[in-house]
Scaffold this active site. Structure first.
Site, mmCIF file in Angstrom:
data_model
loop_
_atom_site.group_PDB
_atom_site.id
_atom_site.type_symbol
_atom_site.label_atom_id
_atom_site.label_comp_id
_atom_site.label_asym_id
_atom_site.label_seq_id
_atom_site.Cartn_x
_atom_site.Cartn_y
_atom_site.Cartn_z
ATOM 1 N N ASP A 60 -34.869 52.503 0.998
ATOM 2 C CA ASP A 60 -34.616 52.446 2.446
ATOM 3 C C ASP A 60 -33.867 53.664 2.983
ATOM 4 O O ASP A 60 -33.439 53.668 4.136
ATOM 5 C CB ASP A 60 -33.797 51.191 2.762
ATOM 6 C CG ASP A 60 -34.630 49.926 2.665
ATOM 7 O OD1 ASP A 60 -35.600 49.807 3.421
ATOM 8 O OD2 ASP A 60 -34.308 49.074 1.815
ATOM 9 N N GLU A 65 -29.522 56.053 10.031
ATOM 10 C CA GLU A 65 -28.656 55.507 11.081
ATOM 11 C C GLU A 65 -27.707 54.439 10.550
ATOM 12 O O GLU A 65 -26.596 54.276 11.063
ATOM 13 C CB GLU A 65 -29.528 54.864 12.175
ATOM 14 C CG GLU A 65 -28.732 54.079 13.185
ATOM 15 C CD GLU A 65 -29.580 53.399 14.242
ATOM 16 O OE1 GLU A 65 -30.438 52.578 13.895
ATOM 17 O OE2 GLU A 65 -29.380 53.697 15.418
ATOM 18 N N ASP A 66 -28.151 53.721 9.528
ATOM 19 C CA ASP A 66 -27.366 52.579 9.071
ATOM 20 C C ASP A 66 -26.118 52.970 8.290
ATOM 21 O O ASP A 66 -25.266 52.128 8.028
ATOM 22 C CB ASP A 66 -28.255 51.657 8.217
ATOM 23 C CG ASP A 66 -29.328 51.005 9.053
ATOM 24 O OD1 ASP A 66 -29.016 50.605 10.194
ATOM 25 O OD2 ASP A 66 -30.488 50.940 8.600
ATOM 26 N N ARG A 85 -28.479 49.085 -0.541
ATOM 27 C CA ARG A 85 -28.390 50.279 0.284
ATOM 28 C C ARG A 85 -27.025 50.971 0.204
ATOM 29 O O ARG A 85 -26.839 52.033 0.800
ATOM 30 C CB ARG A 85 -28.716 49.929 1.741
ATOM 31 C CG ARG A 85 -30.135 49.366 1.910
ATOM 32 C CD ARG A 85 -30.630 49.479 3.327
ATOM 33 N NE ARG A 85 -30.582 50.865 3.777
ATOM 34 C CZ ARG A 85 -30.769 51.256 5.029
ATOM 35 N NH1 ARG A 85 -31.031 50.359 5.959
ATOM 36 N NH2 ARG A 85 -30.687 52.526 5.370
ATOM 37 N N ARG A 130 -26.656 41.564 8.398
ATOM 38 C CA ARG A 130 -26.108 42.785 7.813
ATOM 39 C C ARG A 130 -24.665 43.079 8.226
ATOM 40 O O ARG A 130 -23.959 43.818 7.535
ATOM 41 C CB ARG A 130 -26.981 43.981 8.221
ATOM 42 C CG ARG A 130 -28.415 43.909 7.752
ATOM 43 C CD ARG A 130 -28.527 44.003 6.238
ATOM 44 N NE ARG A 130 -29.894 43.804 5.794
ATOM 45 C CZ ARG A 130 -30.812 44.757 5.736
ATOM 46 N NH1 ARG A 130 -30.501 45.989 6.098
ATOM 47 N NH2 ARG A 130 -32.019 44.483 5.307
ATOM 48 N N HIS A 160 -31.520 43.997 13.533
ATOM 49 C CA HIS A 160 -30.307 44.672 14.024
ATOM 50 C C HIS A 160 -30.172 44.508 15.532
ATOM 51 O O HIS A 160 -31.168 44.286 16.238
ATOM 52 C CB HIS A 160 -30.391 46.184 13.728
ATOM 53 C CG HIS A 160 -30.195 46.556 12.291
ATOM 54 N ND1 HIS A 160 -31.034 47.434 11.630
ATOM 55 C CD2 HIS A 160 -29.251 46.184 11.383
ATOM 56 C CE1 HIS A 160 -30.611 47.589 10.382
ATOM 57 N NE2 HIS A 160 -29.527 46.841 10.210
ATOM 58 N N CYS A 247 -33.407 54.467 13.947
ATOM 59 C CA CYS A 247 -32.852 54.308 12.602
ATOM 60 C C CYS A 247 -33.052 55.518 11.704
ATOM 61 O O CYS A 247 -32.408 55.626 10.672
ATOM 62 C CB CYS A 247 -33.432 53.077 11.945
ATOM 63 S SG CYS A 247 -35.190 52.999 12.027
HETATM 64 C C1 CIR Z 1 -33.635 47.590 5.875
HETATM 65 O O1 CIR Z 1 -33.972 46.401 5.847
HETATM 66 O O2 CIR Z 1 -32.473 47.929 5.694
HETATM 67 C C2 CIR Z 1 -34.694 48.614 6.124
HETATM 68 N N1 CIR Z 1 -35.927 48.192 5.554
HETATM 69 C C3 CIR Z 1 -34.872 48.872 7.590
HETATM 70 C C4 CIR Z 1 -33.651 49.460 8.244
HETATM 71 C C5 CIR Z 1 -33.888 49.833 9.660
HETATM 72 N N2 CIR Z 1 -32.703 50.371 10.216
HETATM 73 C C6 CIR Z 1 -32.451 50.402 11.507
HETATM 74 O O3 CIR Z 1 -33.225 49.909 12.306
HETATM 75 N N3 CIR Z 1 -31.304 50.913 11.891
#
Ligand code: CIR
Length: 258
Positions: A60, A65-66, A85, A130, A160, A247
């Site tokens: 991922d 962004e996360d 992650r 999350r 999110h 993201c």
């Molecule tokens: C996840 O589930 O963490 C990733 N497959 C997708 C993350 C997407 N992130 C975002 O929209 N900020």
């Protein structure tokens, strides 16, 4: 100078986390092409793109962004809600070190950057699978000295907060009222996504333009009616990984705005 940190698509993206979507085959080469077009769009909108190398062992990791919240005064390193992650954070911390002082979110808090919507000096933080209340509390404490307020916002039905709502023009939010309660955003102008396009709320505003996924024509029409200028991109492969356009980058000014 506006900086955009990105990271190449992992060759393991097919093993990505999925929460609300069924798994469909992801075409890695096509995902790479789409991601390159995304980086080109950022550059065309005036960003200096700093691309981190792809991480083959982190499915991922394209979704940078996360991993951080970059404010003018400080950058917050998150503690992602998905355990798989957490290893993604270290390289993003290294990339941000030249630009901002760094502060980390600690256990028991979990926080994904996709859950943080900044509007002026307000941070709205999605309470999701999350991101938890402990993260809201830590952000409140860390950011109070800088004059930011932080509010937790319940989110239902999507990954999110920014799957459900983003700011597409100053004071104007695009969102899906099935997934959030608009009362958390009193005082904003609201554009509701078309009911047939529930995933259409995620746009990335860069200056006067909004990078926006192709494939949401009804909602794109609503945005045009409101005078929002779109730069449309095909991000179908990233959408299969439950990602969208905000993201895949961390965008900020360097030096920070005065
Ligand atoms: C996840 O589930 O963490 C990733 N497959 C997708 C993350 C997407 N992130 C975002 O929209 N900020």
């Amino acid at each position: 100078m506006r900086i955009a940190i990105t990271r190449g698509v992992s060759p393991a993206i097919a093993d990505c986390q999925l929460t609300h979507l069924a798994r469909h085959p992801i075409d890695y080469e096509r995902a790479r092409v789409q991601h390159s077009a995304y980086e080109a769009a950022l550059a065309a909108l005036g960003c200096q793109v700093q691309a981190l190398p792809a991480e083959p062992a982190m499915p991922d990791s394209v979704f940078v962004e996360d991993l951080a919240i970059v404010l003018d005064e400080v950058a917050i390193l998150t503690r992602p809600g998905a355990v798989s992650r957490r290893a993604e954070t270290a390289s993003v911390a290294t990339a941000l070190t030249p630009f901002r002082p760094l502060v980390s979110i600690d256990a028991p808090a979990t926080l994904d950057g996709g859950d943080v919507l900044r509007t002026g000096r307000m941070l709205s933080v999605g309470l999701t699978t999350r991101t938890n209340q402990a993260a809201v509390d830590q952000l409140t404490t860390v950011l109070a000295p800088y004059g930011y307020r932080v509010q937790g916002v319940p989110v239902r039905g999507c990954l999110h907060l920014k799957s459900a709502v983003t700011e597409v023009a100053p004071g104007t939010l695009l969102g899906n009222g099935q997934w959030i309660d608009w009362r958390a955003f009193a005082g904003f102008d609201v554009i509701e996504v078309d009911a047939a396009e529930p995933y259409a709320a995620n746009g990335l505003r860069i200056g006067e333009r909004v990078i926006y996924p192709a494939g949401f024509p009804a909602t794109a029409g609503r945005l045009a009616q409101h005078g929002v200028a779109l730069l449309a991109l095909d991000v179908s492969e990233l959408q299969k990984a439950e990602g969208a356009v905000t993201c895949c980058s961390l965008v900020f000014e360097s030096p920070p705005r005065p």
